[in-house]
Motif scaffolding. Structure first.
Motif, PDB file in Angstrom:
ATOM      1  N   PRO A  10       0.815  -1.219   0.000  1.00  0.00           N
ATOM      2  CA  PRO A  10       0.000   0.000   0.000  1.00  0.00           C
ATOM      3  C   PRO A  10       0.854   1.277   0.000  1.00  0.00           C
ATOM      4  O   PRO A  10       1.875   1.355   0.671  1.00  0.00           O
ATOM      5  CB  PRO A  10      -0.808  -0.109   1.298  1.00  0.00           C
ATOM      6  CG  PRO A  10      -0.879  -1.577   1.565  1.00  0.00           C
ATOM      7  CD  PRO A  10       0.442  -2.132   1.087  1.00  0.00           C
ATOM      8  N   GLY A  11       0.398   2.231  -0.827  1.00  0.00           N
ATOM      9  CA  GLY A  11       1.098   3.507  -0.929  1.00  0.00           C
ATOM     10  C   GLY A  11       2.214   3.505  -1.959  1.00  0.00           C
ATOM     11  O   GLY A  11       2.853   4.540  -2.178  1.00  0.00           O
ATOM     12  N   GLN A  12       2.470   2.370  -2.593  1.00  0.00           N
ATOM     13  CA  GLN A  12       3.520   2.314  -3.603  1.00  0.00           C
ATOM     14  C   GLN A  12       2.912   2.008  -4.968  1.00  0.00           C
ATOM     15  O   GLN A  12       1.771   1.564  -5.078  1.00  0.00           O
ATOM     16  CB  GLN A  12       4.579   1.285  -3.216  1.00  0.00           C
ATOM     17  CG  GLN A  12       5.251   1.680  -1.914  1.00  0.00           C
ATOM     18  CD  GLN A  12       6.691   1.258  -1.831  1.00  0.00           C
ATOM     19  OE1 GLN A  12       7.292   0.757  -2.776  1.00  0.00           O
ATOM     20  NE2 GLN A  12       7.278   1.470  -0.667  1.00  0.00           N
ATOM     21  N   LEU A  13       3.716   2.260  -6.004  1.00  0.00           N
ATOM     22  CA  LEU A  13       3.262   2.085  -7.379  1.00  0.00           C
ATOM     23  C   LEU A  13       4.046   0.978  -8.063  1.00  0.00           C
ATOM     24  O   LEU A  13       5.145   0.614  -7.631  1.00  0.00           O
ATOM     25  CB  LEU A  13       3.422   3.398  -8.149  1.00  0.00           C
ATOM     26  CG  LEU A  13       2.650   4.594  -7.596  1.00  0.00           C
ATOM     27  CD1 LEU A  13       2.985   5.849  -8.394  1.00  0.00           C
ATOM     28  CD2 LEU A  13       1.160   4.329  -7.612  1.00  0.00           C
ATOM     29  N   ARG A  14       3.484   0.478  -9.166  1.00  0.00           N
ATOM     30  CA  ARG A  14       4.122  -0.567  -9.954  1.00  0.00           C
ATOM     31  C   ARG A  14       4.047  -0.207 -11.425  1.00  0.00           C
ATOM     32  O   ARG A  14       3.165   0.548 -11.842  1.00  0.00           O
ATOM     33  CB  ARG A  14       3.452  -1.909  -9.693  1.00  0.00           C
ATOM     34  CG  ARG A  14       1.999  -1.962 -10.149  1.00  0.00           C
ATOM     35  CD  ARG A  14       1.399  -3.340 -10.180  1.00  0.00           C
ATOM     36  NE  ARG A  14       2.277  -4.385 -10.674  1.00  0.00           N
ATOM     37  CZ  ARG A  14       2.551  -4.601 -11.958  1.00  0.00           C
ATOM     38  NH1 ARG A  14       2.021  -3.856 -12.886  1.00  0.00           N
ATOM     39  NH2 ARG A  14       3.343  -5.586 -12.303  1.00  0.00           N
ATOM     40  N   ALA A  15       4.965  -0.753 -12.203  1.00  0.00           N
ATOM     41  CA  ALA A  15       4.954  -0.596 -13.661  1.00  0.00           C
ATOM     42  C   ALA A  15       5.712  -1.779 -14.252  1.00  0.00           C
ATOM     43  O   ALA A  15       6.564  -2.380 -13.597  1.00  0.00           O
ATOM     44  CB  ALA A  15       5.612   0.711 -14.083  1.00  0.00           C
TER      45      ALA A  15
END
Length: 162
Positions: free
Chosen positions: A43-48
């Motif tokens: 939670p609170g982080q991004l992915r790509a």
């Protein structure tokens, strides 16, 4: 000689995302803009994730560039090419970077010298743990929740120019 691969940035703090794009751009020699989405497993982080094409060895260069941010969780794969084994690089905070040679079907390959070192490197009671480390099992265990959370996420296709 050219090859291709995939980078999964499994989790990145929002503030680091532009730096990831800058680092990837530097390695591939073209401007990169990734599609970031929420990472429910962290939670609170991004992915790509993105597919890339470039010279043999680009996978290692990408992993080296991303390693500059120790809080990232990422995987980089480079497909086998003529005379060159495939590779996978995994990074997890607290574990660091793991790299392994990969077969065409994705199995980790351990060379005979690696196996000799594993067998000779301590008591037989710890043999299973040394093999587990060589196979990257701790990294796989840490990344599995992030992989599952990324199913269906958008993919960016990148190609090196020049």
């Amino acid at each position: 000689m050219s090859t291709r691969g995939v980078v999964h940035v499994h989790s990145s703090p929002t503030a680091v995302c532009p730096h990831v794009e800058w680092a990837v751009s530097g390695v591939l020699g073209t401007r990169v803009t990734l599609q970031w989405s929420a990472q429910p497993a962290v939670p609170g982080q991004l992915r790509a994730e993105f597919s890339w094409t470039g010279p043999v060895g680009s996978g290692g260069a990408l992993a080296g560039a991303l390693r500059a941010w120790p809080m990232l969780r990422f995987e980089v794969t480079e497909e086998p090419s003529s005379g060159v084994d495939g590779q996978r690089f995994c990074h997890v905070p607290g574990l660091g970077l793991w790299t392994g040679r990969m077969s065409a079907n994705g199995d980790v390959l351990l060379g005979e010298d690696q196996l000799r070192t594993i067998v000779a490197d301590g008591p037989a009671a710890k043999l299973a743990a040394r093999i587990s480390d060589a196979l990257g099992e701790a990294w796989d265990a840490e990344l599995e929740a992030c992989r599952f959370a990324g199913d269906g996420a958008p993919v960016t296709w990148l190609h090196q120019v020049g």
